[in-house]
Design an enzyme around this catalytic site. Structure first.
Site, PDB file in Angstrom:
ATOM      1  N   GLU A  96       6.212  41.985 -38.842  1.00 50.01           N
ATOM      2  CA  GLU A  96       5.897  42.663 -40.104  1.00 50.01           C
ATOM      3  C   GLU A  96       5.360  44.072 -39.887  1.00 50.01           C
ATOM      4  O   GLU A  96       5.721  44.998 -40.624  1.00 50.01           O
ATOM      5  CB  GLU A  96       4.896  41.836 -40.920  1.00 50.01           C
ATOM      6  CG  GLU A  96       5.492  40.638 -41.631  1.00 50.01           C
ATOM      7  CD  GLU A  96       5.727  39.445 -40.704  1.00 50.01           C
ATOM      8  OE1 GLU A  96       6.372  38.480 -41.135  1.00 50.01           O
ATOM      9  OE2 GLU A  96       5.249  39.504 -39.551  1.00 50.01           O
ATOM     10  N   HIS A 165      -0.897  30.097 -45.965  1.00 45.42           N
ATOM     11  CA  HIS A 165       0.336  30.434 -46.675  1.00 45.42           C
ATOM     12  C   HIS A 165       0.160  30.348 -48.190  1.00 45.42           C
ATOM     13  O   HIS A 165       1.144  30.308 -48.921  1.00 45.42           O
ATOM     14  CB  HIS A 165       1.471  29.484 -46.260  1.00 45.42           C
ATOM     15  CG  HIS A 165       1.883  29.615 -44.828  1.00 45.42           C
ATOM     16  ND1 HIS A 165       1.107  29.146 -43.795  1.00 45.42           N
ATOM     17  CD2 HIS A 165       2.980  30.168 -44.264  1.00 45.42           C
ATOM     18  CE1 HIS A 165       1.720  29.390 -42.641  1.00 45.42           C
ATOM     19  NE2 HIS A 165       2.854  30.023 -42.898  1.00 45.42           N
TER      20      HIS A 165
END
Length: 367
Positions: A96, A165
């Site tokens: 990322e 998450h």
């Protein structure tokens, strides 16, 4: 992607603010385009919005993990690689920080990247590029540098995916000057807001919800038009009412509407506001509603401390305190990391019955 970056640098192609004038915005937030007979899923709404913007502007490209050959982890980018090729639908490694930095650099050069995070929890790896590079460059360059980039992906809780998450980042990113933060609920929201985000000259954080991707919503012919676009910074009144105002965003809009139905059975008329835009926040619509109903219930999935709800409560106390007939009510996620067990996960998130109880307390109708 490298090819169009090179061509952009050679041609000097930057973002022209005049192109914003070609955008036909929806006129008022309270108007419901979702009265049409056709239906569309949020997934298809997002996919069609990206497709149409890529077709209209060759500077728009998509990048992220599995966005190309796999057609997206949630199939938002389905069919785009075949249609536009690998230079505009760019599969990245699992890094990322790397691909977000490349995206910001491409935006500096005049391109319009749409960067997908498989979940916004992973955006933490790239937060330096989002905040220190994308959000601050326009100010630090005295307006000489625009960063037309969209960071999009699922945000908040899904189901059974644990604390790492499941976090909602709306309040995190909405606290940063230089960013615009959007959170769609319906298919109309998804199409209109994503188109607006891609066309915007500033960095936009676009917070979707995984559990909404497969939900279908009515959508009108006007919302299906390729020129359809919703204004950033404008909330939508999903349901009008006179006794209590309920503000929320993303998946919680559906919960608030269900709560409003239950409240109506008990003679309480609730006005439900879909924020759509977290930053800029439509304080005018919120305060106008509170001045009409004299009561406020704010709802979000995120943590209670320093949250979106807290900001809304502060705005109402500062601007409409004398209109309040009851203390403001805040409904938020539990102040704990998200539990994995299904029964505890449900307890950690706001439910319809929580909203109903809060509205009844505000109306002095609780038992």
């Amino acid at each position: 992607m490298w090819g169009i970056l090179r061509r952009s640098a050679v041609d000097g192609g930057g973002f022209s603010s005049s192109s914003l004038g070609k955008t036909r915005f929806a006129l008022v937030s309270a108007r419901s385009y979702a009265a049409g007979s056709k239906e569309m899923t949020v997934r298809d709404a997002l996919n069609s919005a990206i497709d149409e913007e890529m077709s209209a502007d060759p500077k728009v490209f998509v990048m992220g993990e599995e966005v190309g050959q796999y057609q997206g982890a949630y199939k938002i980018t389905k069919g785009l690689l075949e249609k536009y090729g690998p230079e505009r639908v760019y599969d990245t490694p699992i890094t990322e920080a790397g691909f977000t930095g490349i995206g910001v650099g491409a935006a500096y050069a005049g391109l319009k990247p749409v960067v997908e995070f498989m979940t916004f929890n992973f955006s933490m790896q790239a937060i330096d590029h989002i905040i220190n590079s994308a959000a601050k460059s326009n100010y630090m360059s005295a307006g000489q540098i625009n960063v037309p980039i969209v960071f999009r992906g699922p945000n908040g809780a899904a189901a059974g995916v644990g604390a790492q998450h499941s976090q909602c980042y709306a309040a995190w990113y909405a606290s940063v000057p230089g960013l615009k933060v959007l959170a769609p609920y319906s298919a109309e929201d998804a199409r209109g807001l994503l188109k607006a985000a891609i066309r915007d000259p500033d960095p936009v954080v676009f917070l979707e919800n995984e559990l909404l991707y497969g939900e279908s919503f009515p959508i009108s012919e006007e919302a299906l038009d390729s020129s359809f676009c919703l204004p950033i910074g404008k909330a939508k009144i999903e349901r009008e009412g006179k006794d209590v105002t309920i503000t929320t965003f993303s998946k919680m809009v559906g919960f608030a509407l269900k709560a409003a139905e239950k409240l109506a059975e008990e003679g309480i008329s609730a006005e439900v506001i879909n924020l759509r835009s977290i930053r800029p926040l439509d304080r005018a619509t919120i305060n106008a509603s509170v001045r009409k109903t004299s009561r406020l219930v704010t709802v979000e999935e995120g943590f209670p401390q320093h949250g979106v709800c807290a900001e809304i409560c502060a705005s109402v106390v500062e601007e409409s305190f004398s209109y309040l007939d009851a203390p403001v009510e805040r409904i938020a996620g539990a102040d704990v990391p998200m539990p994995y067990a299904a029964n505890l996960e449900r307890l950690a998130l706001p439910q319809v019955e929580d909203i109903v109880r809060a509205a009844k307390r505000a109306c002095y109708r609780s038992k």
